[in-house]
Write an enzyme that holds these catalytic residues in place. Structure first.
Site, mmCIF file in Angstrom:
data_model
loop_
_atom_site.group_PDB
_atom_site.id
_atom_site.type_symbol
_atom_site.label_atom_id
_atom_site.label_comp_id
_atom_site.label_asym_id
_atom_site.label_seq_id
_atom_site.Cartn_x
_atom_site.Cartn_y
_atom_site.Cartn_z
ATOM 1 C CE1 TYR A 138 42.022 37.495 48.417
ATOM 2 C CE2 TYR A 138 43.192 37.804 46.105
ATOM 3 C CZ TYR A 138 42.638 36.847 47.560
ATOM 4 O OH TYR A 138 42.130 35.756 46.809
ATOM 5 C CD GLU A 226 41.691 34.164 50.010
ATOM 6 O OE1 GLU A 226 41.008 34.758 49.043
ATOM 7 O OE2 GLU A 226 41.142 33.417 50.899
#
Length: 415
Positions: A138, A226
């Site tokens: 991530y 993101e």
């Protein structure tokens, strides 16, 4: 850091689900932007019809593909279309299957946890090559309130809800402050890649991605980037498998190429209409329509309505430069919502003159043949003149001086 992450993500969702505060773009557009900065992704191509999906799938030259509904909402894979078709993300093994799935997605509304029951229209799909990851990470770039700067947030536990990861294991989140002026150095980026556990021959690739994400964030006036997941694949490549962007509306004047990507079909129509009139409007689910000046007073008004057992139908700030015409437009937007059973106008006249509001209210009440109860509270500049105008109009407008009493009455009338 977790609070910053939550806030950034909630703002991004509000932007896509409500009025355009922070511009969000579709996944296929995000891929194009990433690629323009040299950031690698699986090969991905958008299609806006089933026939085009067939041609795109055929052009890949192999059958290891994924088809994704292009809707500005999370949870697409677990979503359901209003046609009954389940899931907005599927593996496809042939051009014919790509065409079949596209025909069930395009033109239908995808309902996910983030869209609400109304769902959101799917106007395009994206076909992407399947790449097999050996590990998922991530990565995000955010503005961090506590450090008053930009941070690179990363975790070796990608491909899942990062908020849950942070709650269960805060140490799994690596936060790196970044100099907005100088960006992220290659050494700093390599250090992050090592901490995340990338293989030695993949660390350089990951570091280059981190550096370029920071560059996009600055050069494109982003508020959020993101990447979930960023993957290390079986063949040793490091790829951004999925991306979400948010951009600062205040930068629209210098980011016209980015803002040209805006898809208003993904936004609430009443909010799009309000924005054209320079009204700050967000649609809610209650029955008391609100017209207020100033965001702080608007929030306080919503709180007082809730205190008296009511639910606001909207957030509406007409601002300090409203005119009678603007007020009329605000009424039109409020009255277009069948859930609105009463309207509560709460104005504190500072820059905004109460008589301007009164003029607009009277004009709107007459011209729109207002049939639902209207409660008005006006305080401040030109207050007496405004009250006299309302009194002389002969219209059934219920006036109050007390905020509590006005809110209580608006709630009662909407019941």
């Amino acid at each position: 850091m977790l609070s910053s992450l939550r806030k950034a993500r909630s703002l991004a969702r509000a932007a896509s689900a409500g009025q355009r505060r922070l511009l969000s773009i579709h996944e296929y557009q995000s891929v194009t932007l990433l690629n323009s900065y040299g950031i690698p992704t699986p090969k991905s191509v958008a299609a806006k019809s089933p026939e085009e999906a067939f041609d795109v799938a055929k052009s890949f030259g192999h059958d290891r593909l994924v088809i994704k509904a292009q809707v500005l909402a999370g949870g697409r894979g677990k979503g359901k279309f209003d046609s009954g078709f389940q899931g907005g993300v599927h593996m496809v093994n042939s051009p014919e299957q790509a065409q079949e799935y596209a025909s069930k997605m395009i033109g239908a509304k995808l309902i996910t946890k983030q869209t609400g029951e109304a769902g959101r229209i799917c106007n395009a799909v994206m076909l992407a090559e399947r790449r097999n990851p050996t590990h998922e990470y991530y990565v995000a770039v955010l503005n961090d309130r506590s450090s008053q700067g930009v941070v690179l947030v990363a975790s070796a536990q990608g491909g899942m809800n990062i908020e849950e990861v942070a709650a269960k294991d805060p140490n799994a989140i690596i936060t790196t402050p970044v100099s907005f002026e100088n960006g992220l150095s290659k050494d700093e980026a390599l250090n992050v890649a090592k901490k995340l556990g990338f293989k030695e021959d993949a660390q350089g690739q990951a570091a280059d991605i981190f550096v370029n994400l920071i560059k996009i964030f600055k050069e494109k006036d982003a508020t959020q980037i993101e990447i979930n997941p960023m993957a290390e694949t079986e063949d040793g490549a490091v790829l951004c498998m999925d991306a979400k962007f948010g951009f600062d509306d205040n930068a629209e004047f210098r980011q016209q190429d980015v803002f040209a990507l805006r898809d208003i079909s993904q936004e609430e129509p009443s909010e799009v209409e309000a924005q054209k009139a320079n009204l700050n409007f967000i649609k809610l689910d209650g029955s008391v329509g609100c017209l207020v000046n100033g965001a702080g007073l608007a929030m306080a008004t919503m709180d007082v309505l809730a205190l008296h057992g009511g639910n606001p139908a909207n957030f509406l700030d007409v601002g300090g430069g409203a005119t009678p015409e603007t007020v009329k437009k605000a009424f039109e937007i409020l009255l277009a919502d069948p859930k609105v059973k009463s309207i509560f106008i709460n104005i504190f006249g500072g820059i905004m003159r109460c008589d301007y509001i009164a003029e607009g209210v009277i004009k709107a009440t007459k011209e729109l043949s207002l049939s639902i109860p209207l409660v008005v509270r006006l305080k401040g500049t030109k207050e007496q003149e405004a009250k006299q105008m309302i009194k002389e109009s002969g219209l059934k407008i219920i006036a109050f001086d007390s905020l509590d009493e006005a809110a209580q009455r608006a709630v009662e009338l909407a019941a």
